[in-house]
Each structure stands twice: as structure tokens, then as C-alpha cells.
Design a protein around this motif. Sequence first.
Motif, PDB file in Angstrom:
ATOM      1  N   LEU A   1     -40.881  -3.214  24.341  1.00 36.35           N
ATOM      2  CA  LEU A   1     -41.206  -2.941  25.495  1.00 36.35           C
ATOM      3  C   LEU A   1     -42.011  -1.756  25.545  1.00 36.35           C
ATOM      4  N   PHE A   2     -41.340  -0.545  24.569  1.00 39.27           N
ATOM      5  CA  PHE A   2     -42.260   0.656  24.715  1.00 39.27           C
ATOM      6  C   PHE A   2     -43.559   0.459  23.658  1.00 39.27           C
TER       7      PHE A   2
ATOM      8  N   ILE B   1     -30.401   4.991  21.634  1.00 41.05           N
ATOM      9  CA  ILE B   1     -31.223   5.961  21.843  1.00 41.05           C
ATOM     10  C   ILE B   1     -31.891   6.652  20.560  1.00 41.05           C
ATOM     11  N   LEU B   2     -31.027   6.723  19.855  1.00 40.47           N
ATOM     12  CA  LEU B   2     -31.420   7.573  18.441  1.00 40.47           C
ATOM     13  C   LEU B   2     -32.108   6.842  17.362  1.00 40.47           C
ATOM     14  N   ALA B   3     -31.839   5.532  17.407  1.00 41.65           N
ATOM     15  CA  ALA B   3     -32.767   4.425  16.602  1.00 41.65           C
ATOM     16  C   ALA B   3     -33.824   4.470  17.177  1.00 41.65           C
ATOM     17  N   LEU B   4     -34.250   4.389  18.373  1.00 42.85           N
ATOM     18  CA  LEU B   4     -35.410   4.376  19.046  1.00 42.85           C
ATOM     19  C   LEU B   4     -36.267   5.633  18.882  1.00 42.85           C
ATOM     20  N   TYR B   5     -35.740   6.707  19.039  1.00 41.63           N
ATOM     21  CA  TYR B   5     -36.374   8.029  18.980  1.00 41.63           C
ATOM     22  C   TYR B   5     -36.494   8.559  17.580  1.00 41.63           C
ATOM     23  N   GLU B   6     -35.773   7.967  16.682  1.00 40.52           N
ATOM     24  CA  GLU B   6     -35.678   8.529  15.234  1.00 40.52           C
ATOM     25  C   GLU B   6     -36.649   7.559  14.169  1.00 40.52           C
ATOM     26  N   SER B   7     -37.162   6.457  14.881  1.00 39.19           N
ATOM     27  CA  SER B   7     -37.670   5.499  13.754  1.00 39.19           C
ATOM     28  C   SER B   7     -39.051   5.358  14.363  1.00 39.19           C
ATOM     29  N   SER B   8     -40.107   4.819  13.358  1.00 37.50           N
ATOM     30  CA  SER B   8     -41.648   4.799  13.696  1.00 37.50           C
ATOM     31  C   SER B   8     -42.005   3.329  13.446  1.00 37.50           C
ATOM     32  N   SER B   9     -41.096   2.400  13.225  1.00 39.26           N
ATOM     33  CA  SER B   9     -41.434   0.864  12.926  1.00 39.26           C
ATOM     34  C   SER B   9     -40.003   0.253  13.460  1.00 39.26           C
ATOM     35  N   TYR B  10     -40.418  -1.354  13.564  1.00 35.50           N
ATOM     36  CA  TYR B  10     -39.170  -1.874  14.072  1.00 35.50           C
ATOM     37  C   TYR B  10     -38.186  -2.188  12.785  1.00 35.50           C
ATOM     38  N   LEU B  11     -38.599  -2.183  11.619  1.00 34.45           N
ATOM     39  CA  LEU B  11     -37.631  -2.193  10.518  1.00 34.45           C
ATOM     40  C   LEU B  11     -36.718  -0.985  10.421  1.00 34.45           C
ATOM     41  N   GLU B  12     -37.249   0.109  10.774  1.00 36.05           N
ATOM     42  CA  GLU B  12     -36.246   1.375  10.680  1.00 36.05           C
ATOM     43  C   GLU B  12     -35.593   1.296  11.571  1.00 36.05           C
ATOM     44  N   VAL B  13     -36.023   0.910  13.010  1.00 36.01           N
ATOM     45  CA  VAL B  13     -34.870   0.655  14.170  1.00 36.01           C
ATOM     46  C   VAL B  13     -33.758  -0.261  13.705  1.00 36.01           C
TER      47      VAL B  13
ATOM     48  N   PHE C   1     -40.570   5.925  30.429  1.00 33.10           N
ATOM     49  CA  PHE C   1     -39.528   5.128  29.314  1.00 33.10           C
ATOM     50  C   PHE C   1     -37.957   5.723  29.300  1.00 33.10           C
ATOM     51  N   PRO C   2     -37.812   6.985  29.591  1.00 31.03           N
ATOM     52  CA  PRO C   2     -36.120   7.383  29.430  1.00 31.03           C
ATOM     53  C   PRO C   2     -35.592   6.754  30.662  1.00 31.03           C
ATOM     54  N   VAL C   3     -35.979   6.607  31.818  1.00 29.90           N
ATOM     55  CA  VAL C   3     -35.698   6.081  33.072  1.00 29.90           C
ATOM     56  C   VAL C   3     -35.306   4.500  32.758  1.00 29.90           C
ATOM     57  N   LEU C   4     -36.562   3.903  32.249  1.00 29.79           N
ATOM     58  CA  LEU C   4     -36.378   2.501  31.998  1.00 29.79           C
ATOM     59  C   LEU C   4     -35.376   2.088  30.841  1.00 29.79           C
ATOM     60  N   LEU C   5     -35.200   3.134  29.852  1.00 29.97           N
ATOM     61  CA  LEU C   5     -34.330   2.847  28.693  1.00 29.97           C
ATOM     62  C   LEU C   5     -32.859   2.798  29.226  1.00 29.97           C
ATOM     63  N   ALA C   6     -32.741   3.811  30.434  1.00 31.96           N
ATOM     64  CA  ALA C   6     -31.320   3.661  30.970  1.00 31.96           C
ATOM     65  C   ALA C   6     -31.177   2.712  31.856  1.00 31.96           C
ATOM     66  N   VAL C   7     -31.925   1.923  32.518  1.00 35.48           N
ATOM     67  CA  VAL C   7     -31.820   0.751  33.248  1.00 35.48           C
ATOM     68  C   VAL C   7     -31.656  -0.174  32.196  1.00 35.48           C
ATOM     69  N   ILE C   8     -32.502  -0.401  31.331  1.00 36.87           N
ATOM     70  CA  ILE C   8     -32.192  -1.449  30.348  1.00 36.87           C
ATOM     71  C   ILE C   8     -31.116  -1.393  29.624  1.00 36.87           C
ATOM     72  N   LEU C   9     -30.332  -0.366  29.176  1.00 36.55           N
ATOM     73  CA  LEU C   9     -29.128  -0.255  28.618  1.00 36.55           C
ATOM     74  C   LEU C   9     -27.997  -0.665  29.686  1.00 36.55           C
ATOM     75  N   ILE C  10     -27.918  -0.093  30.698  1.00 36.37           N
ATOM     76  CA  ILE C  10     -27.104  -0.733  31.739  1.00 36.37           C
ATOM     77  C   ILE C  10     -27.055  -2.032  31.766  1.00 36.37           C
ATOM     78  N   PHE C  11     -28.149  -2.740  32.299  1.00 39.14           N
ATOM     79  CA  PHE C  11     -28.178  -3.943  32.869  1.00 39.14           C
ATOM     80  C   PHE C  11     -28.079  -4.915  31.779  1.00 39.14           C
ATOM     81  N   SER C  12     -28.449  -4.583  30.231  1.00 40.02           N
ATOM     82  CA  SER C  12     -28.202  -5.445  29.016  1.00 40.02           C
ATOM     83  C   SER C  12     -26.789  -5.421  28.835  1.00 40.02           C
ATOM     84  N   GLU C  13     -26.175  -4.271  28.988  1.00 35.29           N
ATOM     85  CA  GLU C  13     -24.654  -4.288  28.766  1.00 35.29           C
ATOM     86  C   GLU C  13     -23.995  -5.058  29.519  1.00 35.29           C
ATOM     87  N   HIS C  14     -23.980  -5.251  30.718  1.00 33.47           N
ATOM     88  CA  HIS C  14     -23.397  -6.228  31.525  1.00 33.47           C
ATOM     89  C   HIS C  14     -23.742  -7.744  31.206  1.00 33.47           C
ATOM     90  N   PHE C  15     -25.067  -7.813  30.985  1.00 33.23           N
ATOM     91  CA  PHE C  15     -25.388  -9.210  30.901  1.00 33.23           C
ATOM     92  C   PHE C  15     -25.021  -9.756  29.554  1.00 33.23           C
TER      93      PHE C  15
END
Length: 186
Positions: A58-59, A114-126, A72-86
Motif C-alpha cells: 500500500l505504501f 511498525i518497526l519492520a516497515l520503518y526499518e526496511s528498504s525492500s520487501y525481502l527486508e520486511v 500513512f501513520p493513520v492508515l497504518l493504525a487503521v490497517i493494524l486494528i481492522f486486520s487484527e480483528h479480521f
Amino acid sequence: MRWLYIFIFYSFISPFIFTFCVGVERLVILSANSLLHFHFYVKNFVFTFLTATFSYLLFNFIISPLYLVFAFPVLLAVILIFSEHFIFCIYHSFISDSYTVANEERVFSFGTVILALYESSSYLEVFSIVLLSFLWMIVLNTFLFSIRKKVSFFTVESKWRALPLLLIILGIVSLSLYFMDVFYSV
């Protein structure tokens, strides 16, 4: 060579659990009981992996090209909460409906995403950061559980039984902070 540095850094020098203290509380709680934690790890790994993947895509492919990075920080919080329930509803309905330890655990799984998204530069790093954080959680849970089991054999007052775990965790936290300085100076 970059993957070797990522593996060494996030597994030995600075695992999330100790450098950012993400999951230390959950680690102590999980090591306190002898229940099987398989469902806890599987459920939270699936949640963390899928949420980190969706958020990364998404980002990088929608939000960043549209110059909406500020949202993105607000969308990430919404994604985390809704995806957790789902994801947890789907997991409980199809895979396991039994009681597991820490049904409502958010600090370790949300913090890892959160840390994996903000510490990485590619998807394989995530993916590698998420995988390494869960592997270290399993290894350290086993290690702390065995220490608790050894301490329970001795006749120690109940108020002093947690002291070895506290000292070991403080020692590993201080070592991880020291190793970060050594790693960056090399």
C-alpha cells in the motif's frame, strides 16, 4: 553482503525484543506457563506477515506515488486494528477455537509490523525482519522457560524467583545496546 548484515544485526546485535523492548512483557508472560504456545506464534505470525505485506504494498505502490505519505501513520493504525480483528476471526473460525495464551496481544505483533516497515528498504527486508523477530521470540521463550524451571527447583522465596530473569533480561538489553555501538563503529 547486505543480507548478511541484516541477519547479523537483527538476530544477534539488535533483535527487536531487546533494543526496542518490543515483546519483553509478552516474553516474560509466555515463559511463566507451560502451555503450548504454537497457536500464539502461528496466529500472530500470520497476522504480522499479512499486515506487513499489505502495508508495504500500500505504501510503496499507492500512497507514495500519490504523495500522501503524511497519511500513512493513520492508515497504518487503521490497517493494524481492522486486520487484527479480521485475521483473528478467520483463524479462530477455521483453524483453532481453543483458548490460547494472550488472545489480545498487540504490543509484540503491532510493534513488529511498525518497526519492520520503518526499518526496511525492500520487501525481502520486511519479511526477514518479521521472521527473525518471531524466531528470536521462540528461542528466548524457550530459554527463559528453562531458567524458570531451574529456579523453581530451589527453595527460594516467591518474591525472589523472578530476579534471575530480570537480571538476564537487563544483561541482554545492555549487551544489545553495546553491540549496536560496536556494529556501527565497524
